[in-house]
Design a protein around this motif. Sequence first.
Motif, PDB file in Angstrom:
ATOM      1  N   ARG A  85      -4.140  -6.093 -22.656  1.00  0.00           N
ATOM      2  CA  ARG A  85      -4.105  -7.329 -21.881  1.00  0.00           C
ATOM      3  C   ARG A  85      -2.699  -7.945 -21.861  1.00  0.00           C
ATOM      4  O   ARG A  85      -2.450  -8.905 -21.133  1.00  0.00           O
ATOM      5  CB  ARG A  85      -5.093  -8.349 -22.478  1.00  0.00           C
ATOM      6  N   ARG A  87       0.790  -7.890 -20.643  1.00  0.00           N
ATOM      7  CA  ARG A  87       1.514  -7.252 -19.547  1.00  0.00           C
ATOM      8  C   ARG A  87       2.841  -6.681 -20.037  1.00  0.00           C
ATOM      9  O   ARG A  87       3.525  -7.269 -20.862  1.00  0.00           O
ATOM     10  CB  ARG A  87       1.787  -8.261 -18.429  1.00  0.00           C
ATOM     11  N   ASP A 110      -2.745 -10.937 -19.371  1.00  0.00           N
ATOM     12  CA  ASP A 110      -3.535 -10.660 -18.172  1.00  0.00           C
ATOM     13  C   ASP A 110      -4.940 -11.236 -18.320  1.00  0.00           C
ATOM     14  O   ASP A 110      -5.583 -11.094 -19.355  1.00  0.00           O
ATOM     15  CB  ASP A 110      -3.614  -9.144 -17.950  1.00  0.00           C
ATOM     16  N   GLY A 111      -5.398 -11.925 -17.268  1.00  0.00           N
ATOM     17  CA  GLY A 111      -6.797 -12.321 -17.199  1.00  0.00           C
ATOM     18  C   GLY A 111      -7.160 -13.632 -17.857  1.00  0.00           C
ATOM     19  O   GLY A 111      -8.351 -13.918 -18.023  1.00  0.00           O
ATOM     20  N   TYR A 116      -1.289 -17.680 -14.591  1.00  0.00           N
ATOM     21  CA  TYR A 116      -0.801 -16.734 -13.586  1.00  0.00           C
ATOM     22  C   TYR A 116       0.415 -15.981 -14.143  1.00  0.00           C
ATOM     23  O   TYR A 116       1.003 -16.402 -15.152  1.00  0.00           O
ATOM     24  CB  TYR A 116      -0.446 -17.480 -12.305  1.00  0.00           C
ATOM     25  N   PRO A 117       0.801 -14.874 -13.537  1.00  0.00           N
ATOM     26  CA  PRO A 117       1.923 -14.096 -14.082  1.00  0.00           C
ATOM     27  C   PRO A 117       3.209 -14.889 -14.274  1.00  0.00           C
ATOM     28  O   PRO A 117       4.027 -14.539 -15.125  1.00  0.00           O
ATOM     29  CB  PRO A 117       2.097 -12.974 -13.047  1.00  0.00           C
TER      30      PRO A 117
END
Length: 357
Positions: A85, A87, A110-111, A116-117
């Motif tokens: 998870r 990144r 992630d997730g 958000y990124p």
Amino acid sequence: MNRTLFNDNVTGALEFTVSWEMDGIRHEEWFLGRKVNPVNDIFPRGMREALEGKGEGESVAFTYEPRMCIPRFKESLVRILPLDRLRKKTRFGQPILPRLGRFYPQGHIDGLLDVYPDTLTPFRLTGLTDKSFTADCNHPLATIPVTIEAAIQYLQPRDAGTYGSLTHWREATCDWGPGMQTRHNGEPTDFFHDAFFQIRNENIAPNAPCMDNAAERNLQALQDRVLTPDMRVLAMDAATSPHMAGRYDAVIFTQVFEYLADPVGVLRSIAAHLAPGGMVLAGFGNAYDKDRVIQGWTELHEFERMGLILEYLRRAGLDGDARTFSRRNDWRDQDDPRFLETKGVSDSIYMVCGRKR
């Protein structure tokens, strides 16, 4: 002539100072609140009311226990997640590898709900195995009492009908670094790896970027707060060889640790020339020579860099009465050639100091 006093019909600037202590180390963060708007802005609890009727040069201060100002600690924000998870990210072409105690943007995970990124809000990596990692997404100061002082720098009558934007001053002063210079549960942060002290070009001397004049004055003012006129002081910068002779009461490093491949060795040799209780002061800004900086420095948030220097001082036995200072968002001199480019904001400055034990 009538004094301009703090009320809903003025705007101005406030100097916020956040003071706190952890593991016996005192920390002080200074932040200039520009374009303060008493009507719309959100202040720490009780502060707006206490400022009412105060004038330029006056101040108010409150000590807030955990949960009274900084968002309270929630166990639900400490998450154990599968390692996949996290990144894969790079910086300057090098992969960012997770390390215990370090801070990373929550966007690296992630997730996560509502993340958000490009989300920069930090989390602390507090656990790591071959298959999982633990992400503590609580505020770094969530369990620490903080004292916040607001001093009125200037006030002016509000333009008729102008109400401006809204600023949350606790978030502005506390949410983007303060607390990141600490250890987690008293354990050393895992800063170091095989390439931490690598330098891109070892064949040239460091050429540290000049701080703007306001930042230099701010750093000098911080040094003057802890030094006394009778001290024997040696000042070093990036262009000075870290060798010394004689006996000193204080050694000042300005923009030096960014470029040292053996900082603990240098500090241990310095300690031999310090009088009992002698001080080390390390100051730096938010810019560095990219060709000569050690790789590890580029990987760290500016507040984590203060934690790194604290770790150097501990290993060299120079962490007695340790303190850290930060000063951000101050005015840049109007005749500075980069005034427009920087929107009138002076360079951030940071200082770490400790004493010979």
